[in-house]
Structures are given as C-alpha cells and as structure tokens.
Scaffold this active site. Structure first.
Site, mmCIF file in Angstrom:
data_model
loop_
_atom_site.group_PDB
_atom_site.id
_atom_site.type_symbol
_atom_site.label_atom_id
_atom_site.label_comp_id
_atom_site.label_asym_id
_atom_site.label_seq_id
_atom_site.Cartn_x
_atom_site.Cartn_y
_atom_site.Cartn_z
ATOM 1 N N CYS A 29 -95.605 39.009 -34.263
ATOM 2 C CA CYS A 29 -95.466 38.994 -35.710
ATOM 3 C C CYS A 29 -96.431 40.153 -36.449
ATOM 4 O O CYS A 29 -97.670 39.931 -36.293
ATOM 5 C CB CYS A 29 -95.485 37.596 -36.617
ATOM 6 S SG CYS A 29 -95.395 37.781 -38.452
HETATM 7 N N1 MHO Z 1 -90.895 33.900 -39.528
HETATM 8 C C1 MHO Z 1 -92.255 33.877 -39.048
HETATM 9 C C2 MHO Z 1 -92.843 35.171 -38.534
HETATM 10 C C3 MHO Z 1 -92.748 36.192 -39.547
HETATM 11 S S1 MHO Z 1 -93.042 37.821 -38.969
HETATM 12 C C4 MHO Z 1 -93.037 38.879 -40.040
HETATM 13 C C5 MHO Z 1 -93.256 33.360 -40.006
HETATM 14 O O1 MHO Z 1 -92.786 33.289 -41.065
HETATM 15 O O2 MHO Z 1 -94.334 33.008 -39.930
HETATM 16 O O3 MHO Z 1 -92.028 37.955 -37.922
#
Ligand code: MHO
Length: 193
Positions: free
Chosen positions: A16
């Site tokens: 992420c």
């Molecule tokens: N959906 C996950 C990862 C976000 S990242 C921009 C979260 O909310 O932490 O992929």
C-alpha cells in the site's frame, strides 16, 4: 537554499503506497514524492480500476546527496524480499529508469547476501508511471487539516501540495518519522563504495 534543480526519480512498489510515501519523504536528499500505478499494461489505471498495475511510490531525489543504491537499501528495509503478495496491487517491485540505476541495482544485489534464487522481488524497467488520485497523495498529511488548511490558504492546489518538498517532509513527520528512525542513523560513507 532552493530545492535542487537536477533531480532524478526512482520508483518502487512496496505494498500500500501510503506508508512508503511517508517513509521515504523523511530521508535527507529526497526532495519530492508522489504515489501512482505502474508495472502493468492497462492504460490509464485508477485506484478503483487498477488492472494489472501495482501501487508505487515515485521518489524525486538529489543525486548529489543520495545515490540510487541508498534508496535500494531503504527499499529492502521496507519489504520481505523472500515473499511476494499474490495480489499484484501490493507486490514488491524495484523499477529502474536508467542504465546507471540498472548497474547500481546489479552491484547492490551482488554485494548483498540475498540468495538470488529465493528473491521474489520483481525487477523491471519502468515504462509508464500513472500518478494516483489526489486523495492518495501525502495521505498521512491529509489527516492533519490544521496543516493542510495553511497550504489551502496559501493557494496551493492539490498538485502543488503533491509536488511540494515541504509537504513531503511534513507527511513523513505526520506519519511519525523523525531523524531518529534507524535507517537515517546509518552514516553515508560514499568514499568507501
Ligand atoms: N484498503 C487498505 C489499503 C489502502 S492502500 C491505498 C487500507 O485501507 O488500509 O491500498
């Protein structure tokens, strides 16, 4: 002094993108950061329709202060090279953008103790970087309205905040990075390389 004019970029997939965006901003010699998508074939990916791309952070650095090899050292401290998430969105990728970066990568891997056979990290030439949506840029800083309000009042638009060297440092600080993080305590001894 002003931000250096001769900068180079380096791009990494490290899960992420919010986390590595903030982490890399703390490093001395990192001037700007931006997050986006790369490593796939789908034209014009977005967060919702990412296709076969991966979340990446693009680092703009001063080559007089920081070498690509220093950023490699950082990138390998940020992921498990013997693991690779099955989801392409979060895979670990080291991109190279120039022959010089490619050579520094080979030297780094040769000098490291990694067993190349067991290395799951992807190594690719960057062909296209697609900048991500504004709400993903400097994500930690965006949570601090009392700081971003000041950028707004100074008439910074979303792109100006994304490209601001000050915002990159503030984003790192908002995420809890300070000069005391272990990676930054390592002395850079250029002469011995
Ligand atoms: N959906 C996950 C990862 C976000 S990242 C921009 C979260 O909310 O932490 O992929």
């Amino acid at each position: 002094s002003k931000a250096p004019e001769n900068t180079e970029t380096a791009t990494f997939g490290l899960g992420c993108f919010w986390g590595p965006d903030a982490a890399v901003g703390a490093i001395d010699g990192v001037i700007r950061t931006r997050v986006g998508y790369a490593g796939g074939t789908k034209p014009d990916p977005s967060y919702e329709v990412i296709g076969d791309h991966t979340e990446v952070v693009q680092v703009e650095y001063d080559p007089d202060q920081l070498w690509f090899e220093d950023l490699l050292e950082w990138a390998f401290s940020e992921h498990q090279p013997s693991r690779q998430p099955t989801k392409r969105q979060y895979q670990n990728i080291v991109f190279t953008e120039t022959d010089d970066q490619y050579e520094q990568l080979q030297a780094f891997l040769d000098e490291s103790e990694f067993d190349r056979e067991r290395l799951e990290t992807r190594f690719e030439e960057l062909n296209e970087f697609y900048v991500a949506e504004d709400y993903h840029q400097k994500f930690q800083l965006r949570g601090k309205r009392w700081i971003t309000d000041v950028f707004d009042e100074a008439n910074y638009d979303a792109e100006a905040v994304r490209e601001s060297p000050a915002a990159a440092k503030l984003n790192a600080h908002a995420a809890g990075y300070d000069v005391d993080v272990p990676f930054l305590q390592q002395p850079y001894d250029r002469q011995s390389r």
